[in-house]
Design a protein around this motif. Structure first.
Motif, PDB file in Angstrom:
ATOM      1  N   ALA A 132      31.666  30.804  45.664  1.00 16.68           N
ATOM      2  CA  ALA A 132      32.005  30.581  44.253  1.00 16.68           C
ATOM      3  C   ALA A 132      31.334  31.674  43.428  1.00 16.68           C
ATOM      4  CB  ALA A 132      31.526  29.202  43.810  1.00 16.68           C
ATOM      5  N   ILE A 133      32.133  32.496  42.787  1.00 17.89           N
ATOM      6  CA  ILE A 133      31.602  33.672  42.096  1.00 17.89           C
ATOM      7  C   ILE A 133      31.735  33.497  40.590  1.00 17.89           C
ATOM      8  CG2 ILE A 133      31.819  36.160  41.810  1.00 17.89           C
ATOM      9  CD1 ILE A 133      30.746  35.226  44.545  1.00 17.89           C
ATOM     10  N   GLY A 134      30.621  33.659  39.897  1.00 18.89           N
ATOM     11  CA  GLY A 134      30.611  33.570  38.444  1.00 18.89           C
ATOM     12  C   GLY A 134      30.465  34.937  37.812  1.00 18.89           C
ATOM     13  N   PRO A 135      30.575  35.009  36.494  1.00 14.83           N
ATOM     14  CA  PRO A 135      30.532  36.303  35.798  1.00 14.83           C
ATOM     15  C   PRO A 135      29.226  37.053  35.961  1.00 14.83           C
ATOM     16  CG  PRO A 135      31.419  34.572  34.372  1.00 14.83           C
ATOM     17  CD  PRO A 135      30.885  33.888  35.586  1.00 14.83           C
ATOM     18  N   SER A 136      28.112  36.331  36.191  1.00 15.67           N
ATOM     19  CA  SER A 136      26.806  36.989  36.224  1.00 15.67           C
ATOM     20  C   SER A 136      26.379  37.430  37.623  1.00 15.67           C
ATOM     21  CB  SER A 136      25.737  36.051  35.651  1.00 15.67           C
ATOM     22  OG  SER A 136      25.630  34.875  36.437  1.00 15.67           O
ATOM     23  N   VAL A 137      27.237  37.306  38.620  1.00 13.28           N
ATOM     24  CA  VAL A 137      26.845  37.673  39.982  1.00 13.28           C
ATOM     25  C   VAL A 137      26.518  39.171  40.046  1.00 13.28           C
ATOM     26  CG1 VAL A 137      29.199  38.167  40.746  1.00 13.28           C
ATOM     27  CG2 VAL A 137      27.484  37.455  42.424  1.00 13.28           C
ATOM     28  N   ALA A 148      26.956  38.195  55.236  1.00  7.06           N
ATOM     29  CA  ALA A 148      26.808  36.900  55.901  1.00  7.06           C
ATOM     30  C   ALA A 148      28.130  36.358  56.434  1.00  7.06           C
ATOM     31  CB  ALA A 148      26.187  35.892  54.944  1.00  7.06           C
ATOM     32  N   GLY A 149      29.253  36.961  56.021  1.00  7.95           N
ATOM     33  CA  GLY A 149      30.543  36.518  56.539  1.00  7.95           C
ATOM     34  C   GLY A 149      31.518  36.002  55.506  1.00  7.95           C
ATOM     35  N   CYS A 150      31.204  36.130  54.219  1.00  2.00           N
ATOM     36  CA  CYS A 150      32.140  35.692  53.181  1.00  2.00           C
ATOM     37  C   CYS A 150      33.275  36.699  53.034  1.00  2.00           C
ATOM     38  CB  CYS A 150      31.422  35.513  51.845  1.00  2.00           C
ATOM     39  SG  CYS A 150      30.293  34.104  51.822  1.00  2.00           S
ATOM     40  N   VAL A 151      34.469  36.191  52.778  1.00  2.00           N
ATOM     41  CA  VAL A 151      35.646  37.061  52.693  1.00  2.00           C
ATOM     42  C   VAL A 151      36.494  36.784  51.451  1.00  2.00           C
ATOM     43  CG1 VAL A 151      35.818  37.429  55.185  1.00  2.00           C
ATOM     44  CG2 VAL A 151      36.982  35.463  54.152  1.00  2.00           C
ATOM     45  N   ALA A 152      36.076  35.826  50.611  1.00  2.00           N
ATOM     46  CA  ALA A 152      36.887  35.493  49.435  1.00  2.00           C
ATOM     47  C   ALA A 152      36.012  34.886  48.351  1.00  2.00           C
ATOM     48  CB  ALA A 152      38.009  34.525  49.800  1.00  2.00           C
ATOM     49  N   ALA A 153      36.467  35.046  47.103  1.00  2.00           N
ATOM     50  CA  ALA A 153      35.830  34.434  45.939  1.00  2.00           C
ATOM     51  C   ALA A 153      36.608  33.188  45.550  1.00  2.00           C
ATOM     52  CB  ALA A 153      35.791  35.413  44.770  1.00  2.00           C
ATOM     53  N   ARG A 154      35.899  32.105  45.318  1.00  2.03           N
ATOM     54  CA  ARG A 154      36.546  30.833  44.989  1.00  2.03           C
ATOM     55  C   ARG A 154      36.574  30.616  43.481  1.00  2.03           C
ATOM     56  NH1 ARG A 154      37.950  25.741  46.583  1.00  2.03           N
ATOM     57  NH2 ARG A 154      36.988  23.928  45.614  1.00  2.03           N
ATOM     58  N   PHE A 155      37.775  30.296  42.963  1.00  8.32           N
ATOM     59  CA  PHE A 155      37.936  29.905  41.569  1.00  8.32           C
ATOM     60  C   PHE A 155      38.369  28.445  41.538  1.00  8.32           C
ATOM     61  CE2 PHE A 155      39.402  34.535  40.704  1.00  8.32           C
ATOM     62  CZ  PHE A 155      38.080  34.968  40.674  1.00  8.32           C
ATOM     63  N   GLN A 156      37.509  27.578  41.003  1.00  9.50           N
ATOM     64  CA  GLN A 156      37.833  26.155  40.857  1.00  9.50           C
ATOM     65  C   GLN A 156      38.332  25.946  39.434  1.00  9.50           C
ATOM     66  OE1 GLN A 156      38.915  23.158  40.967  1.00  9.50           O
ATOM     67  NE2 GLN A 156      37.468  22.335  42.456  1.00  9.50           N
ATOM     68  N   MET A 157      39.658  25.903  39.281  1.00 12.63           N
ATOM     69  CA  MET A 157      40.256  25.800  37.954  1.00 12.63           C
ATOM     70  C   MET A 157      40.940  24.453  37.735  1.00 12.63           C
ATOM     71  SD  MET A 157      39.311  28.767  37.081  1.00 12.63           S
ATOM     72  CE  MET A 157      40.111  29.132  35.516  1.00 12.63           C
ATOM     73  N   ARG A 158      40.619  23.512  38.597  1.00 12.15           N
ATOM     74  CA  ARG A 158      41.272  22.208  38.531  1.00 12.15           C
ATOM     75  C   ARG A 158      40.580  21.274  37.548  1.00 12.15           C
ATOM     76  NH1 ARG A 158      41.587  18.563  43.972  1.00 12.15           N
ATOM     77  NH2 ARG A 158      41.645  16.501  43.012  1.00 12.15           N
ATOM     78  N   GLY A 165      36.397  31.089  32.614  1.00 14.29           N
ATOM     79  CA  GLY A 165      37.557  31.507  31.836  1.00 14.29           C
ATOM     80  C   GLY A 165      38.544  32.314  32.676  1.00 14.29           C
ATOM     81  N   TRP A 166      39.824  32.196  32.344  1.00 11.39           N
ATOM     82  CA  TRP A 166      40.839  32.947  33.087  1.00 11.39           C
ATOM     83  C   TRP A 166      40.626  34.452  32.952  1.00 11.39           C
ATOM     84  CZ3 TRP A 166      43.787  31.366  36.883  1.00 11.39           C
ATOM     85  CH2 TRP A 166      44.138  30.017  36.976  1.00 11.39           C
ATOM     86  N   LEU A 167      40.164  34.908  31.779  1.00  5.52           N
ATOM     87  CA  LEU A 167      39.878  36.335  31.641  1.00  5.52           C
ATOM     88  C   LEU A 167      38.772  36.769  32.601  1.00  5.52           C
ATOM     89  CD1 LEU A 167      40.075  36.892  27.776  1.00  5.52           C
ATOM     90  CD2 LEU A 167      41.723  37.604  29.525  1.00  5.52           C
ATOM     91  N   GLU A 168      37.803  35.882  32.834  1.00  2.00           N
ATOM     92  CA  GLU A 168      36.744  36.184  33.787  1.00  2.00           C
ATOM     93  C   GLU A 168      37.298  36.259  35.208  1.00  2.00           C
ATOM     94  OE1 GLU A 168      33.904  37.179  33.179  1.00  2.00           O
ATOM     95  OE2 GLU A 168      33.487  36.580  31.123  1.00  2.00           O
ATOM     96  N   THR A 169      38.266  35.408  35.529  1.00  4.06           N
ATOM     97  CA  THR A 169      38.851  35.474  36.879  1.00  4.06           C
ATOM     98  C   THR A 169      39.500  36.837  37.112  1.00  4.06           C
ATOM     99  OG1 THR A 169      41.017  34.533  36.260  1.00  4.06           O
ATOM    100  CG2 THR A 169      39.274  32.989  36.885  1.00  4.06           C
ATOM    101  N   ASP A 170      40.141  37.389  36.080  1.00  5.69           N
ATOM    102  CA  ASP A 170      40.752  38.720  36.226  1.00  5.69           C
ATOM    103  C   ASP A 170      39.701  39.757  36.594  1.00  5.69           C
ATOM    104  OD1 ASP A 170      43.067  37.458  35.443  1.00  5.69           O
ATOM    105  OD2 ASP A 170      43.053  38.265  33.404  1.00  5.69           O
TER     106      ASP A 170
END
Length: 338
Positions: A132-137, A148-158, A165-170
């Motif tokens: 789970a990646i936030g803006p301040s990472v 460590a083996g991570c291959v994707a950033a998770r966005f929980q928008m549910r 924010g959606w702009l942050e996801t971009d």
């Protein structure tokens, strides 16, 4: 038959009698969950389970280890009960799955210590992570997660309280792609996919949608959200996890609403699908009821029924997962001499 003499509470012998049936204190929630876990494990002893199928992958797992070592966020103190890595290892053995993708749990927020511990215990050769990646990472944390083996950033928008924010996801989608070549794992209500279709197309890399698109309400094949999903798959942008039917369909054990969507997706683009158990599958407010849902072996049986073909099932469980999560090609099973 001689009747036993009546002993009154005023008699000291009264307190030496065994308690009447039903008077024992009720077990705590944790004790009840532990009993259920022991019962589950006793149904299939580890020594009786055949070896895992090479390359078979569970693409959606979360872990909830000891909170004294891996605390949850302040607003999640009443979060899910203990579901440590060793419990999942036993389940994975019973399911005969070789690989797993561990997804950062929502209660842990942006604190990845539990995720990193799970990746280490499960082994880097058989496990991938979704962070789970936030803006301040920081760049340093992204590189550490990648190593460590991570291959994707998770966005929980549910859920509103978990969103960024959606702009942050971009910005984050572009950043993780450029820095560590990650994809995006997205969970949102699929009924509104058409509203963010262009945004998803603009993200570099691939986008993986959780839980059969996570349509939180009945939809038809003409529903705008489902049509947007088909267009995104057809554009070679989106992959879909056949996971978590309980997240959007309460009608277990067959989950007819999800089954109809899954069958359509399998016929439309089987090469863009993977399967996940969504273990430990805690989606409600009552952990006991959550544990009484159909178990993960029944979910694999549902996948068999949805695919109607063993080769399609193997493609989803093995070939697609190998390609999406960047595993090495699995070793072929040795043939048994006749």
């Amino acid at each position: 038959m001689t009747k036993s003499p009546l002993i009154l509470p005023s008699d000291p012998a009264f307190y030496e009698l065994p308690p009447p049936p039903g008077s024992e204190p009720k077990p705590s929630l944790e004790e009840r969950l532990s009993e259920l876990a022991v019962e589950e494990e006793s149904q299939a002893p580890d020594e009786d389970v055949p070896p895992p199928v090479p390359g078979s992958c569970d693409s959606h797992v979360q872990v909830f280890p000891d909170r004294t070592r891996f605390p949850v966020a302040v607003d999640e103190e009443d979060g899910p009960p203990l579901h440590p890595v060793d419990a999942y290892i036993r389940l994975r053995g019973r399911l005969r799955l070789e690989r797993a993708v561990v997804v950062q749990s929502d209660p842990h927020g942006f604190d990845h210590r539990a995720l990193l511990d799970a990746l280490e215990q499960l082994g880097p050769e058989k496990t991938r992570g979704v962070a789970a990646i936030g803006p301040s990472v920081s760049d340093g944390e992204l590189r550490d997660l990648d190593a460590a083996g991570c291959v994707a950033a998770r966005f929980q928008m549910r859920e509103e309280r978990r969103r960024i924010g959606w702009l942050e996801t971009d910005r984050i989608a572009a950043r993780v792609h450029d820095l560590v070549n990650w994809d995006v794992d997205l969970e949102m209500d699929g009924r509104f996919l058409m509203e963010v279709e262009d945004r998803i197309r603009s993200w570099p890399g691939r986008v993986v949608l959780d839980h059969v698109g996570c349509f939180l309400g009945p939809v038809s094949d003409r529903d705008p959200g489902f049509r947007a999903l088909l267009r995104l798959i057809d554009a070679d942008k989106v992959w879909v996890k056949l996971s978590g039917p309980e997240e959007s369909d309460p009608q277990h054990p067959r989950y007819p609403h999800v089954e109809r969507l899954a069958r359509m997706l399998i016929r439309f683009a089987p090469e863009r699908l993977v399967w996940g158990s969504n273990w430990p599958r805690l989606v409600g407010t009552d952990p006991i009821k959550d544990r009484l849902r159909p178990d993960e072996r029944q979910l694999l049986t549902l996948l068999d029924q949805w695919c109607e073909d063993e080769s399609l099932r193997d493609r989803i469980l093995i070939d697609n997962a190998t390609a999406l999560w960047r595993f090495p090609a699995p070793e072929k099973q040795a043939s048994v001499a006749g």
